[in-house]
Design an enzyme around this catalytic site. Structure first.
Site, PDB file in Angstrom:
ATOM      1  CG  HIS A 116     -36.400  69.033  59.801  1.00 17.96           C
ATOM      2  ND1 HIS A 116     -35.556  68.323  58.979  1.00 17.96           N
ATOM      3  CD2 HIS A 116     -36.002  68.736  61.076  1.00 17.96           C
ATOM      4  CE1 HIS A 116     -34.687  67.634  59.705  1.00 17.96           C
ATOM      5  NE2 HIS A 116     -34.948  67.868  60.980  1.00 17.96           N
TER       6      HIS A 116
ATOM      7  CB  CYS B 211     -33.525  68.682  56.019  1.00 20.61           C
ATOM      8  SG  CYS B 211     -33.200  67.022  55.435  1.00 20.61           S
TER       9      CYS B 211
END
Length: 591
Positions: A143, A82
């Site tokens: 993130h 990610c």
């Protein structure tokens, strides 16, 4: 001259858009700048959608999107996890250029209270479009870090990277966010700390008994000192990991924490409501909306509307719910008459996870015929992801583009559509692919692609446009366990370095145009050009590495450890809990 909005009915809009664009280009006038809608799913496998070959999970809305646009069948992420993949997507640059690739574990950010993140000197596509007058928004997962030196400096925050509006989680969705799930964050370290705490406690208890019974004669102060050290050790590690649901599962609205911890039962509707509201608020102007789904990452929390409805358990339910959300967002675009002036892009950040299981039930995605999965930087299953682009009247509908296209390409492509110039003071690895998408050229601008696992180069891809050959050279690959299983089931995630990898000398060579599953490595005997191909690949690597410059590493030990003074908190730390009272039922959730 700038035409900002085209008012027309849905049956005439595509033709009208084409005619207006042709008129503007013919007379040298500025071409219409579209709205930009970017949709990214978390950990979606290449084969999880109907339009990419899945005939058991129902994804009618995304399948319809593919019919109305171009399906990208060789769509490649710059990283198999990610955080680095999204850093590359946002900046158009390999994550190693920004320090967003790890040399140690972990390879993604696992704490909101750590100091690592997307460096403030990186220029995202949001910042470029913001400078062109676009209203920019990010709904969902970030993130990419939060703060650097103090709790509120928010140096890595979306609003410091070109987004005008942010609603979502600064980290990601974790098992910790849902009660009853096994923890994900530093599970082994947590178990070790608990064992050490118990051992020291047992030692203190034994020494107490020894002194009381007269079997030992240690000073009471020494025993008290050991007991205090044990208590301090427990408080230190438990405050870090025992409250991760409160520290790391949070919702923010712009700079403010509005829900801590996240109520998983409402987050789907809140994300959807915020995305639709952003479109409604900005329909009169030009906007960039990046919808970054928490689906289909663990814990795959699914609302009652879809729970138990698919043929593939919780993961299938989650994919079908995500498809429904995509449909609602596209309906909002259509309802406001924005369909024909909106460039829509759909993608996953990396391949589906193969190791995620609950008992015997698979909880991750399916990567179709491609070998490997999430966290595997070289194998196709970790980096080849579904991709769809729609722009009615501008991009042909119902086509498949089988050319190498990177997630990094969205950066120069949307910059071009918005009339922005990409930064000239740094290397941009993405390519403007609008001519390919529109059918004006036959081939991608990419010749070589470099496949990293963390900060380590595992493979390189060479596309020979003239012959159509697509060579893949593997220098490093993970050791699957059990052997031959196709994934790292014992460790739950494949490593990028250390004892869990194999260095190949000579490298493994595949021709993906003939062997897309990477099942049959070539040799000098079976491929006459074997040595020539390796020579070209090695020269490309040297030239690529010459363009890399030293940068601060965002995943060094100091940047990834939890720092209480950086912990986002909606109250007075450590009393961090609050409840977002937003009415999550304010949108139509009828299937």
């Amino acid at each position: 001259m700038m035409l900002n909005r085209l008012k027309c009915g849905p049956s005439r809009c595509s033709l009208a858009t084409v005619l207006v664009s042709f008129f503007l280009q013919t007379y040298g006038l500025s071409v219409l700048k579209p709205n930009i809608l970017l949709i990214m799913v978390d950990d979606l496998g290449y084969g999880d959608l109907g339009c990419f070959g899945n005939d058991t999970i129902r994804t009618p809305n995304i399948d319809q999107l593919a019919k109305e646009g171009a399906k990208l069948t060789q769509h490649i992420a710059a990283a198999p996890l990610c955080t680095p993949s999204r850093a590359a997507f946002l900046t158009g640059r390999y994550p190693i250029r920004s320090g967003m690739s790890a040399r140690t574990e972990p390879q993604v950010f696992i704490r909101t209270g750590s100091s690592g993140g997307l460096p403030p000197n990186e220029t995202t596509f949001a910042k470029l479009l913001q400078q062109q007058g676009y209203t920019t928004g990010l709904i969902g997962k970030w993130h990419q870090g939060v703060s650097c030196k103090s709790r509120n400096d928010h140096c890595h925050h979306p609003l410091n990277h070109g987004f005008d509006y942010f609603y979502g989680t600064p980290l990601t969705f974790l098992n910790e966010c849902q009660s009853g799930k096994d923890p994900e964050i530093s599970k082994q370290l947590r178990a070790s700390c608990w064992s050490y705490t118990q051992l020291i406690s047992l030692l203190v208890f034994t020494l107490l008994l020894g002194n009381i019974s007269g079997m030992t004669s240690l000073k009471w102060k020494a025993i008290a000192f050991v007991a205090v050290c044990d208590i301090l050790f427990f408080i230190t590690w438990f405050s870090c990991y025992g409250f991760s649901r409160y520290w790391d599962c949070i919702l923010m609205k712009e700079h403010i924490v509005v829900e801590q911890p996240i109520k998983v039962e409402n987050v789907t509707f809140k994300i959807l409501k915020e995305a639709i509201s952003f479109i409604e608020r900005n329909k009169q102007g030009q906007f960039l909306l990046f919808v970054s789904f928490l689906h289909v990452h663990t814990p795959c929390y699914t609302t009652e509307l879809f729970r138990g409805k698919s043929r593939h358990g919780l993961y299938g339910d989650n994919v079908e719910e995500m498809d429904w959300m995509v449909g609602k967002i596209l309906t909002a675009i259509d309802k406001d008459g924005l369909r024909d002036n909106t460039f829509v892009y759909f993608a996953s950040d990396n391949g589906g996870s193969l190791e995620l299981r609950e008992g015997s039930t698979q909880c991750g995605g399916w990567n179709s015929i491609y070998k490997g999965g999430k966290a595997m930087g070289g194998w196709e299953g970790g980096i080849r992801v579904p991709g769809i682009v729609r722009w009615p009247g501008m991009i042909p509908d119902n086509i498949a583009i089988n050319e190498p296209i990177s997630l990094m390409d969205i950066y120069p492509t949307v910059a071009h559509l918005a009339g922005a110039s990409v930064p000239q003071d740094r290397v941009i690895d993405g390519k403007n692919q609008i001519a390919l998408l529109q059918g004006k050229v036959k081939h991608s601008e990419h010749e070589f692609m470099f496949h990293y696992c963390g900060a380590y180069l595992h493979a390189v891809r060479w596309y020979q446009k003239e012959s159509g050959a697509l060579w893949k050279v593997h220098y490093v690959s993970p050791k699957f366990h059990p052997e031959g299983a196709g994934a790292c089931y014992n460790s739950k995630i494949c490593p990028c370095f250390g004892d869990g990898i194999t260095h190949h000398n000579p490298p493994l060579l595949f021709d993906l145009s003939r062997d897309p599953s990477e099942a049959n490595p070539l040799s000098p005997t079976t491929e006459p050009l074997f040595n020539t191909i390796l020579s070209h690949a090695e020269r490309a690597i040297r030239e690529h590495q010459e363009t890399l410059t030293p940068v601060p590493e965002q995943f060094d030990i100091y940047n990834i450890i939890w720092k209480p003074w950086l912990q986002p908190c909606c109250g007075t730390f450590p009393f961090c809990w609050c409840d977002d009272e937003t009415d999550s039922n304010a949108i139509n959730v009828q299937i």
